[in-house]
Design an enzyme around this catalytic site. Structure first.
Site, PDB file in Angstrom:
ATOM      1  N   GLY A  43       0.844  -1.191   0.000  1.00  0.00           N
ATOM      2  CA  GLY A  43       0.000   0.000   0.000  1.00  0.00           C
ATOM      3  C   GLY A  43       0.873   1.233   0.000  1.00  0.00           C
ATOM      4  O   GLY A  43       2.050   1.172   0.391  1.00  0.00           O
ATOM      5  N   GLN A  48       3.106   9.845   1.403  1.00  0.00           N
ATOM      6  CA  GLN A  48       4.413   9.206   1.216  1.00  0.00           C
ATOM      7  C   GLN A  48       5.089   9.603  -0.089  1.00  0.00           C
ATOM      8  O   GLN A  48       6.248   9.287  -0.317  1.00  0.00           O
ATOM      9  CB  GLN A  48       4.281   7.675   1.255  1.00  0.00           C
ATOM     10  N   CYS A  91       7.336  -0.202   6.554  1.00  0.00           N
ATOM     11  CA  CYS A  91       6.788   0.953   5.844  1.00  0.00           C
ATOM     12  C   CYS A  91       7.787   1.378   4.776  1.00  0.00           C
ATOM     13  O   CYS A  91       8.992   1.409   5.039  1.00  0.00           O
ATOM     14  CB  CYS A  91       6.570   2.089   6.848  1.00  0.00           C
ATOM     15  N   LEU A  92       7.288   1.701   3.593  1.00  0.00           N
ATOM     16  CA  LEU A  92       8.186   2.101   2.503  1.00  0.00           C
ATOM     17  C   LEU A  92       8.937   3.395   2.825  1.00  0.00           C
ATOM     18  O   LEU A  92       9.943   3.686   2.209  1.00  0.00           O
ATOM     19  CB  LEU A  92       7.402   2.252   1.192  1.00  0.00           C
ATOM     20  N   HIS A 133      -2.606   1.048   8.715  1.00  0.00           N
ATOM     21  CA  HIS A 133      -1.306   1.687   8.491  1.00  0.00           C
ATOM     22  C   HIS A 133      -1.431   2.850   7.499  1.00  0.00           C
ATOM     23  O   HIS A 133      -0.931   3.945   7.739  1.00  0.00           O
ATOM     24  CB  HIS A 133      -0.329   0.620   7.969  1.00  0.00           C
ATOM     25  N   GLU A 134      -2.148   2.610   6.401  1.00  0.00           N
ATOM     26  CA  GLU A 134      -2.255   3.641   5.343  1.00  0.00           C
ATOM     27  C   GLU A 134      -3.150   4.807   5.782  1.00  0.00           C
ATOM     28  O   GLU A 134      -2.855   5.962   5.484  1.00  0.00           O
ATOM     29  CB  GLU A 134      -2.776   3.030   4.039  1.00  0.00           C
ATOM     30  N   HIS A 137      -1.254   7.104   7.847  1.00  0.00           N
ATOM     31  CA  HIS A 137      -0.402   7.993   7.044  1.00  0.00           C
ATOM     32  C   HIS A 137      -1.145   9.271   6.650  1.00  0.00           C
ATOM     33  O   HIS A 137      -0.563  10.348   6.637  1.00  0.00           O
ATOM     34  CB  HIS A 137       0.030   7.298   5.746  1.00  0.00           C
TER      35      HIS A 137
END
Ligand code: CO
Length: 192
Positions: A43, A48, A91-92, A133-134, A137
């Site tokens: 995701g 991000q 996480c990216l 998680h997303e 963000h």
């Protein structure tokens, strides 16, 4: 467009709801999917990629061939959570850092799809974790904020390294200075 890493200020901004789905946003969504797959993520939230909008892309299969798992969600809100689960999360925007995070096991989300239709999604386990998680963000919340004391201590070194890398990237001129980043985000936020 590129994925920004901690401690990029865009990761801390409160994303703004999207009021219309235009061609520009569709192009940005395509780029977000490309970056997500390239980085082997499940995701990616718009914050991000330094876009302060309520937008996220997901494919919990992580497989770019499996288009049936690709979803775009606009203005998502978590309306219900049930149970808890512990599991490893990454996480990216924090390459190389994985820590145990407690999340709700099952959740219900309201969002809009690319056609502007209201959708309701119920998700459990991995998908539920990805969702939470997303959505975090989009509210400027990061998974490291959710760690227990042990996880926080264990992450300290990795966070310090990312902070150093970010500072060097700014010194090299690869990333603009803080004030410039903030001005850019503010200008995106003030666009209608
Ligand atoms: Co993330």
């Amino acid at each position: 467009m590129k994925i920004v890493h901690y401690p990029h200020p865009a990761l801390r901004c409160q994303a703004k709801p999207i009021s219309s789905i235009d061609k520009k946003i569709k192009l940005q969504i395509g780029e977000m999917f490309d970056l997500m797959y390239e980085a082997k993520g499940l995701g990616l939230a718009a914050t991000q990629v330094a876009l302060p909008f309520q937008l996220l892309v997901m494919n919990v299969s992580g497989d770019p061939e499996k288009k049936e798992h690709e979803f775009v969600y606009i203005n998502p809100t978590l309306v219900e959570r049930k149970g808890t689960m512990d599991g490893e999360e990454g996480c990216l925007s924090f390459p190389g850092l994985f820590q145990k995070v407690r999340r709700a096991k099952t959740i219900k989300i309201h969002a809009y799809n690319l056609l502007g239709e209201k959708v309701e999604v119920v998700a459990s386990d991995l998908a539920s974790r990805a969702w939470q998680h997303e959505i975090d963000h989009l509210n400027g919340v990061l998974f490291v904020d959710k760690l227990g004391i042990i996880g926080k201590l264990a992450s300290r070194g990795a966070l310090k390294e990312l902070e150093e890398e970010f500072k060097y990237a700014q010194q090299r001129g690869d990333i603009p200075p803080e004030t410039e980043i903030k001005a850019l985000i503010d200008s995106l936020l003030s666009e209608s």
